[in-house]
Scaffold this active site. Structure first.
Site, PDB file in Angstrom:
ATOM      1  N   GLU A 118       0.185  -6.377  -3.772  1.00  0.00           N
ATOM      2  CA  GLU A 118       0.050  -6.592  -5.209  1.00  0.00           C
ATOM      3  C   GLU A 118       0.387  -8.035  -5.560  1.00  0.00           C
ATOM      4  O   GLU A 118      -0.154  -8.588  -6.515  1.00  0.00           O
ATOM      5  CB  GLU A 118       0.957  -5.624  -5.982  1.00  0.00           C
ATOM      6  N   HIS A 155       2.431   7.310  19.084  1.00  0.00           N
ATOM      7  CA  HIS A 155       1.607   8.468  19.430  1.00  0.00           C
ATOM      8  C   HIS A 155       0.473   8.670  18.428  1.00  0.00           C
ATOM      9  O   HIS A 155      -0.109   9.756  18.368  1.00  0.00           O
ATOM     10  CB  HIS A 155       2.490   9.709  19.530  1.00  0.00           C
ATOM     11  N   LYS A 192      -7.233   1.168 -15.200  1.00  0.00           N
ATOM     12  CA  LYS A 192      -6.509   1.837 -16.289  1.00  0.00           C
ATOM     13  C   LYS A 192      -7.389   1.970 -17.529  1.00  0.00           C
ATOM     14  O   LYS A 192      -7.432   3.030 -18.164  1.00  0.00           O
ATOM     15  CB  LYS A 192      -5.248   1.046 -16.655  1.00  0.00           C
TER      16      LYS A 192
END
Length: 546
Positions: free
Chosen positions: A357, A389, A509
């Protein structure tokens, strides 16, 4: 005169690095160590209780010298001083950037617009400490008189990632007769699962939103209030079960929270840099005021190291500059953060916001397009040995070059037999394997059948750093977070981006606010999006049920 904000690739310091790369590129880490066996003891730096070994990076002392010259040419010392002085280095929003003031000692003077902010910081910390002590001791009770047993932090972004990471990192130091949960996602599942088995009479919500209008946070807070009132019935209960971390007293009062239980912070604190402000109230309740002060002390030690240490021995500067080298010159645009400590399982997610960000920008601070180079590496990771793994296969033998940061501690918090030695053996082994690999000749010498030799060969030459500390404590966690905060700042200066705004989150938004009205409309809405979005909205409306 140095060009501090012009195109990076045109600077003499950058061209010197490109010429150096042409000489260094053919050399494998195997050869670098063979030529200079002592590099593992020289390409290291120490500060604030952390030891950084960057000898397995594809750098030499000359690389570091040239990177430091680049930092000086781009004005890092001056920009660093400006930040510490409280100048408005967040240029697009016209704000000071003073998370360092959150951990400044009493008596230090840091001015913002002529006002010393340090007394305000400590006034809030003192109020937080008094409240935390009340909750921890049981003196703060719920509306029915029951003791608080569970603290639920409601926030999103920096109001969630930092506190959630810090709690998980410091669970060994947390009070054991309180439980802590964290709610962030507007997906109702997050809140529903968080409160499913809780007693409302014993639950305290910390609602963290600077404006007290953040969509996700206030949606969750309103639903939490409804859950509480469904059980307790009396609206007066809200004042005993909700605390606000905000600066908007009118909205806090309207919600039903007593402004006496509102803890504020300032516009010079960015969300992703706020875990040591009032946003960290859940952390303080968990580890106690003294533990929180230790956390702040670790932050402060790294702040002072970043401010005062020469760049060639400065941990945040080295991590930031080597990150630029890896991303822009070696082509390693992604960084795997690999903490070999289960308590740090959320640290990579925290760093994702802090780094991506901050520096995921396509224009410079002055608004011109970034020319010819990337910014903002992709950060990700998992604790060791779990990652070994799953994705380490790609790290060792894949076609992508991934830089790695290993993080480990010499002393375990839980000494269970051989566990810690096995854990740390894996950390050291992975760094060695990434650096040196295994040649075809070595594979054959082990008796590998010829058809399998290509599969059993490891190219090596994969860059990594290792960060070691004695023990994971509140103090070392503070230093570790501040290390990356200042590394991000360093990279932002090199790339000439504003590391403290986040305009990229705004468009989604705005569109979501428009779309939610279309989803909730009882009548068929007149959709005017693209064909794909229109079709998805119609399909959702047709199939959502209810």
């Amino acid at each position: 005169m140095p060009d501090r904000t012009g195109p990076l690739l045109r600077t003499p310091a950058w061209r010197a690095l490109e010429a150096h790369l042409a000489e260094l590129q053919p050399l494998h880490l195997r050869e670098l160590f063979a030529r200079d066996p002592g590099r593992g003891e020289r390409l290291v730096a120490d500060g604030a209780g952390l030891h950084l070994d960057y000898s397995k990076q594809r750098v030499t002392e000359e690389t570091v010298r040239l990177l430091v010259a680049l930092a000086e040419a781009r004005g890092l010392p001056e920009r660093r001083a400006a930040m510490f002085r409280g100048e408005k280095v967040n240029v697009t929003e016209g704000r000071a950037v003073l998370h360092v003031a959150l951990r400044a000692p009493r008596g230090e003077r840091i001015l913002v617009d002529g006002n010393d902010v340090v007394p305000e910081v400590h006034a809030v910390l003192d109020r937080m400490a008094a409240f935390a002590d009340q909750v921890r001791s049981g003196a703060w009770t719920g509306f029915t008189g029951k003791r608080i047993r569970t603290v639920v932090n409601v926030g999103i972004g920096g109001s969630d990632l930092g506190p959630a990471m810090a709690y998980r990192a410091l669970r060994a130091y947390a009070i054991r007769d309180l439980a802590f949960r964290f709610v962030s996602n507007v997906d109702g599942t997050d809140l529903a699962e968080a409160v499913r088995d809780l007693d409302p009479a014993e639950t305290l919500f910390l609602v963290a939103s600077k404006t007290f209008t953040t969509l996700e946070t206030m949606t969750n807070a309103a639903s939490a209030r409804s859950w509480l009132l469904a059980a307790l019935g009396d609206p007066r209960a809200v004042a005993r079960h909700f605390v606000a971390i905000s600066t908007n007293e009118a909205e806090v009062r309207r919600f039903g929270i007593d402004p006496a239980n509102m803890f504020g912070f300032w516009d010079w604190v960015g969300g992703r840099y706020s875990m040591d402000s009032a946003i960290g109230l859940s952390t303080m309740i968990a580890v106690g005021p003294e533990g929180f002060r230790e956390l702040l002390a670790g932050f402060r030690e790294m702040d002072e190291h970043f401010r005062d240490a020469p760049l060639e021995r400065n941990l945040p500067a080295l991590i930031g500059l080597i990150g630029v080298w890896n991303a822009n010159l070696l082509g390693a645009g992604t960084v795997a953060v690999l903490p070999y400590d289960q308590y740090l399982d959320r640290f990579p997610a925290y760093l994702q916001q802090l780094t991506m960000e901050s520096n995921g920008k396509r224009v410079t601070a002055s608004g011109t397009p970034v020319e010819g180079h990337g910014t903002g590496a992709i950060y990700w990771g998992e604790p060791g040995t779990n990652g070994q793994h799953s994705f380490y296969q790609l790290l060792h033998q894949g076609t992508h070059l991934v830089a790695c940061d290993f993080i480990g501690f010499c002393q375990p918090l839980h000494a269970l037999g051989r566990h810690h030695d096995l854990l740390m053996a894996n950390l050291f082994a992975q760094g060695e394997a990434l650096a040196f690999g295994k040649t075809a000749e070595e594979a054959r010498a082990e008796g590998t059948p010829e058809p399998l030799v290509p599969h059993r060969t490891f190219p090596g030459n994969r860059p990594s750093s290792t960060i070691l500390s004695d023990r994971l404590t509140p103090r070392t966690l503070g230093a570790l977070v501040a290390l990356y905060e200042h590394a991000v700042f360093t990279q932002g200066v090199i790339w000439d981006v504003d590391s403290f705004d986040q305009w990229g989150v705004e468009l989604g938004k705005v569109l979501a606010n428009r779309i939610v009205k279309e989803l909730e409309s009882p009548a068929e809405p007149a959709l005017a999006h693209d064909g794909s979005t229109n079709a998805l909205i119609r399909r959702y409306r047709a199939r959502r049920g209810g």
